[in-house]
Motif scaffolding. Sequence first.
Motif, PDB file in Angstrom:
ATOM      1  N   ASN A 459       0.957  -1.222   0.091  1.00 48.93           N
ATOM      2  CA  ASN A 459       0.130  -0.006  -0.004  1.00 48.93           C
ATOM      3  C   ASN A 459       0.750   1.210   0.093  1.00 48.93           C
ATOM      4  OD1 ASN A 459      -2.460  -1.510  -0.069  1.00 48.93           O
ATOM      5  ND2 ASN A 459      -2.679  -1.579   1.982  1.00 48.93           N
ATOM      6  N   THR A 460       1.937   1.311   0.979  1.00 48.15           N
ATOM      7  CA  THR A 460       2.880   2.368   0.861  1.00 48.15           C
ATOM      8  C   THR A 460       3.579   2.611  -0.506  1.00 48.15           C
ATOM      9  OG1 THR A 460       3.285   2.114   3.131  1.00 48.15           O
ATOM     10  CG2 THR A 460       5.042   3.220   2.084  1.00 48.15           C
ATOM     11  N   ALA A 461       4.049   1.587  -1.208  1.00 46.57           N
ATOM     12  CA  ALA A 461       4.598   1.802  -2.686  1.00 46.57           C
ATOM     13  C   ALA A 461       3.412   2.011  -3.517  1.00 46.57           C
ATOM     14  CB  ALA A 461       5.190   0.457  -2.924  1.00 46.57           C
ATOM     15  N   MET A 462       2.324   1.640  -3.526  1.00 44.25           N
ATOM     16  CA  MET A 462       1.310   2.084  -4.432  1.00 44.25           C
ATOM     17  C   MET A 462       0.978   3.416  -4.277  1.00 44.25           C
ATOM     18  SD  MET A 462       0.386  -0.820  -6.416  1.00 44.25           S
ATOM     19  CE  MET A 462      -1.283  -0.396  -6.747  1.00 44.25           C
ATOM     20  N   ALA A 463       1.049   4.018  -3.245  1.00 44.50           N
ATOM     21  CA  ALA A 463       0.797   5.451  -3.004  1.00 44.50           C
ATOM     22  C   ALA A 463       1.665   6.426  -3.194  1.00 44.50           C
ATOM     23  CB  ALA A 463       0.159   5.578  -1.462  1.00 44.50           C
ATOM     24  N   GLU A 464       2.942   5.947  -3.346  1.00 46.15           N
ATOM     25  CA  GLU A 464       3.986   6.904  -3.624  1.00 46.15           C
ATOM     26  C   GLU A 464       4.066   7.215  -5.061  1.00 46.15           C
ATOM     27  OE1 GLU A 464       6.282   9.371  -3.407  1.00 46.15           O
ATOM     28  OE2 GLU A 464       6.692   8.248  -1.530  1.00 46.15           O
ATOM     29  N   THR A 465       3.742   8.584  -5.281  1.00 41.35           N
ATOM     30  CA  THR A 465       3.755   9.061  -6.700  1.00 41.35           C
ATOM     31  C   THR A 465       5.035  10.001  -7.335  1.00 41.35           C
ATOM     32  OG1 THR A 465       2.631  11.103  -5.884  1.00 41.35           O
ATOM     33  CG2 THR A 465       1.271   9.629  -6.627  1.00 41.35           C
ATOM     34  N   ASP A 466       5.995   9.994  -6.229  1.00 42.96           N
ATOM     35  CA  ASP A 466       7.267  10.669  -6.467  1.00 42.96           C
ATOM     36  C   ASP A 466       8.022   9.348  -6.981  1.00 42.96           C
ATOM     37  OD1 ASP A 466       9.680  11.769  -6.382  1.00 42.96           O
ATOM     38  OD2 ASP A 466       9.423  12.884  -4.571  1.00 42.96           O
ATOM     39  N   ALA A 467       8.329   9.634  -8.273  1.00 43.94           N
ATOM     40  CA  ALA A 467       9.186   8.393  -8.831  1.00 43.94           C
ATOM     41  C   ALA A 467      10.608   8.330  -8.104  1.00 43.94           C
ATOM     42  CB  ALA A 467       9.526   8.706 -10.230  1.00 43.94           C
ATOM     43  N   ALA A 468      11.133   9.391  -7.658  1.00 38.42           N
ATOM     44  CA  ALA A 468      12.565   9.328  -7.007  1.00 38.42           C
ATOM     45  C   ALA A 468      12.521   8.753  -5.675  1.00 38.42           C
ATOM     46  CB  ALA A 468      13.018  10.828  -6.751  1.00 38.42           C
ATOM     47  N   LYS A 469      11.244   8.574  -5.082  1.00 36.28           N
ATOM     48  CA  LYS A 469      11.078   7.774  -3.819  1.00 36.28           C
ATOM     49  C   LYS A 469      10.441   6.549  -3.855  1.00 36.28           C
ATOM     50  CE  LYS A 469      10.101  12.273  -1.501  1.00 36.28           C
ATOM     51  NZ  LYS A 469       9.213  12.895  -0.504  1.00 36.28           N
ATOM     52  N   ALA A 470       9.993   6.200  -5.203  1.00 32.80           N
ATOM     53  CA  ALA A 470       9.090   4.873  -5.220  1.00 32.80           C
ATOM     54  C   ALA A 470      10.139   3.543  -5.194  1.00 32.80           C
ATOM     55  CB  ALA A 470       8.401   4.987  -6.622  1.00 32.80           C
ATOM     56  N   ASP A 471      11.471   3.662  -5.838  1.00 36.59           N
ATOM     57  CA  ASP A 471      12.153   2.437  -5.695  1.00 36.59           C
ATOM     58  C   ASP A 471      12.477   1.864  -4.395  1.00 36.59           C
ATOM     59  OD1 ASP A 471      12.489   2.534  -8.341  1.00 36.59           O
ATOM     60  OD2 ASP A 471      14.418   3.321  -8.438  1.00 36.59           O
ATOM     61  N   SER A 472      12.778   3.028  -3.359  1.00 38.11           N
ATOM     62  CA  SER A 472      13.249   2.564  -1.765  1.00 38.11           C
ATOM     63  C   SER A 472      11.808   1.708  -1.499  1.00 38.11           C
ATOM     64  CB  SER A 472      13.527   3.280  -1.316  1.00 38.11           C
ATOM     65  OG  SER A 472      12.345   4.610  -0.934  1.00 38.11           O
ATOM     66  N   LYS A 473      10.517   2.174  -1.917  1.00 34.83           N
ATOM     67  CA  LYS A 473       9.408   1.566  -1.363  1.00 34.83           C
ATOM     68  C   LYS A 473       9.043   0.141  -1.961  1.00 34.83           C
ATOM     69  CE  LYS A 473       7.789   5.596   0.715  1.00 34.83           C
ATOM     70  NZ  LYS A 473       8.868   6.341   0.271  1.00 34.83           N
ATOM     71  N   TRP A 474       9.505  -0.086  -3.125  1.00 36.72           N
ATOM     72  CA  TRP A 474       9.472  -1.344  -3.670  1.00 36.72           C
ATOM     73  C   TRP A 474      10.540  -2.218  -3.123  1.00 36.72           C
ATOM     74  CZ3 TRP A 474       4.854  -2.595  -5.530  1.00 36.72           C
ATOM     75  CH2 TRP A 474       4.149  -1.773  -5.970  1.00 36.72           C
ATOM     76  N   GLN A 475      11.476  -1.621  -2.695  1.00 31.50           N
ATOM     77  CA  GLN A 475      12.715  -2.459  -2.123  1.00 31.50           C
ATOM     78  C   GLN A 475      12.276  -3.124  -0.824  1.00 31.50           C
ATOM     79  OE1 GLN A 475      16.470  -0.746  -1.887  1.00 31.50           O
ATOM     80  NE2 GLN A 475      16.841  -0.203  -4.117  1.00 31.50           N
ATOM     81  N   ARG A 476      11.291  -2.299  -0.327  1.00 32.84           N
ATOM     82  CA  ARG A 476      10.734  -2.805   1.066  1.00 32.84           C
ATOM     83  C   ARG A 476       9.773  -4.028   0.871  1.00 32.84           C
ATOM     84  NH1 ARG A 476       6.484   0.241   4.841  1.00 32.84           N
ATOM     85  NH2 ARG A 476       6.088  -1.475   6.230  1.00 32.84           N
ATOM     86  N   VAL A 477       9.017  -3.773  -0.240  1.00 31.23           N
ATOM     87  CA  VAL A 477       8.208  -4.994  -0.730  1.00 31.23           C
ATOM     88  C   VAL A 477       9.191  -6.337  -0.970  1.00 31.23           C
ATOM     89  CG1 VAL A 477       6.604  -5.792  -2.470  1.00 31.23           C
ATOM     90  CG2 VAL A 477       6.372  -3.606  -1.582  1.00 31.23           C
ATOM     91  N   CYS A 478      10.055  -5.916  -1.775  1.00 30.46           N
ATOM     92  CA  CYS A 478      10.996  -7.024  -1.906  1.00 30.46           C
ATOM     93  C   CYS A 478      11.710  -7.952  -0.875  1.00 30.46           C
ATOM     94  CB  CYS A 478      12.120  -6.702  -2.956  1.00 30.46           C
ATOM     95  SG  CYS A 478      13.160  -7.887  -3.587  1.00 30.46           S
ATOM     96  N   LYS A 479      11.861  -7.004   0.345  1.00 27.37           N
ATOM     97  CA  LYS A 479      12.575  -7.451   1.563  1.00 27.37           C
ATOM     98  C   LYS A 479      11.393  -8.558   2.132  1.00 27.37           C
ATOM     99  CE  LYS A 479      15.906  -3.850   2.430  1.00 27.37           C
ATOM    100  NZ  LYS A 479      16.310  -2.931   3.512  1.00 27.37           N
ATOM    101  N   GLU A 480      10.288  -8.006   2.272  1.00 20.96           N
ATOM    102  CA  GLU A 480       8.996  -8.676   2.865  1.00 20.96           C
ATOM    103  C   GLU A 480       8.790  -9.938   2.139  1.00 20.96           C
ATOM    104  OE1 GLU A 480       7.129  -8.389   5.638  1.00 20.96           O
ATOM    105  OE2 GLU A 480       8.275  -6.491   6.245  1.00 20.96           O
ATOM    106  N   MET A 481       8.903  -9.900   0.996  1.00 16.37           N
ATOM    107  CA  MET A 481       8.469 -11.168   0.198  1.00 16.37           C
ATOM    108  C   MET A 481       9.486 -12.186   0.320  1.00 16.37           C
ATOM    109  SD  MET A 481       7.119 -10.329  -3.503  1.00 16.37           S
ATOM    110  CE  MET A 481       6.715 -12.107  -4.096  1.00 16.37           C
TER     111      MET A 481
END
Length: 528
Positions: A459-481
């Motif tokens: 949800n946090t990654a989906m809500a991030e509309t700033d491309a410069a900040k998005a990668d770190s949010k998706w990295q967190r998803v990757c860590k959880e998976m």
Amino acid sequence: MNRRNFGRLVAATALAFAATTAMVATPALAQAGKTITGGFDVGPGGFQGNFNPMTATAGFTWLNTYFEPLVIYNSDLSKLVGALASEFTVGQDNLTYTFKLVDTKWHDGKPFTSADVKFTLELAKNAESGGLFAARLADVASIETPDQHTAIVKLSKPNSAFLSVLGYVMMLPQHALSQIPVAEIAKSSWWSTKPIGTGPFKFVKYVSDQYVEMAAYEGYRGGKPKVDRLINRYFANAASAVAALRAGEIQFTFAEPDDAKTFKGNDNFRVIEGDSYVVNYIGFNHRVGLWKDLRVRQAVMHAIDRNAIVSSLFGGAAKLANCGYVAPQIVPKELINYAYDPQKAKDLLAQAGWDKINGDKPISWLTYYNTPQVANVMAAMQAMLAQVGINVVPRALDVPAYNGIVRSDKWQDFPMIYAGLQNGPNPASLNVGLNGSQLPPVGNNIMRVEMPALTEALNTAMAETDAAKADSKWQRVCKEMNAELPWGPLWVASRYGVVSSKLKDFFWTPAPAGGPFVSHPEKWDIAP
């Protein structure tokens, strides 16, 4: 595991899949004019009965010849461009999307208007339609139509994947479908008997489980197509399609890696190769008790020699995946690599009490892949899992049967699957398969994954509309998976298509679900 033993392992446990005879004879092509015939659906032999774009999980190479979305990924998947929207803008609030529509008509001559956009999005958002978009469009708060050529969509909260999702929502004609009750639309015969779209080709007929015939739409806004007809043939399996290609019966087909490489160096054909953007995974059905203990899921991963499988069965044409992605900018460095270690797998199973959880009882392992390559891959994994005490029984189904089971309430019938899900070009593609809010029937979280930390990260990654900040949010998803293993991620393989040299200006993107991606079918041509 050395390669010789690995080969014996595969041979000893290979699955019995369908014979490689073609499903049908070549359709009669006696009419005058140019015709291109192919196996245009992405998949082993094509997906028969795959006509409703709201329920389709693949086959968009073909569907996009007659249906069109508002926006579409360009051919190299680098950005979204307009399709039925001539231009689109996002407001400063990141909630308001304005679409200016092209001036075009449906195949029956009726004008395409903003009313069709409103109808399509409201239908797709309605879970009663039986489609796959209800959860993905849940943030749509309102759709305004100030004039016939303008549609304004307002969201209830920012959603970085919204435009990407719209790339899969094919616009539908309000005047043709509004009289059908919503609950009956998914199973309506309209899709396979008289569908109308706005694309360069219009529907002529469907011969059940054999082929679909399309005719050039002379009123197409991009100009009349160069060929008069398109034929999409269905085959029993990928090998049958390849045989038809060699025989000159078709001019294009999806191909397995082993088949594709046999065409290289042959001037009569062109091989198209690219990243599939699909992560293959072992799905653990979280509604059954087998996989509740993380140690059991970890044991499955350590039991499989992924490097040996990629080397021997994929010919090296795949990348290992330790979460849902392989794109380097969203894969953090500190991940568990789940190296092949059968002793560790046995130890983890013992610690979890596998003997009491299941022991040697057979576990049904479903897949919708019906290819020799996947048969061998699953056979190898079956043997490796057996060596540590997990007894799985692979079972291949056709796509409709598979979807009917995994999206039903009979979750006990599929404790384990081997499947693939799109992981690009937008990483948000995986949200539909992992977010706790995306459970069937509104979403496509078929493994019933309900992990609060993972859902919150998504949800946090989906809500991030700033491309410069998005990668770190998706990295967190990757860590959880990677840490919690909602699935057992395996690899992302390359994808192949083979084209006859007779085809001119033919373009196909070897990426997930066949698109929809810009391919300009109106420009496809064939030499005499």
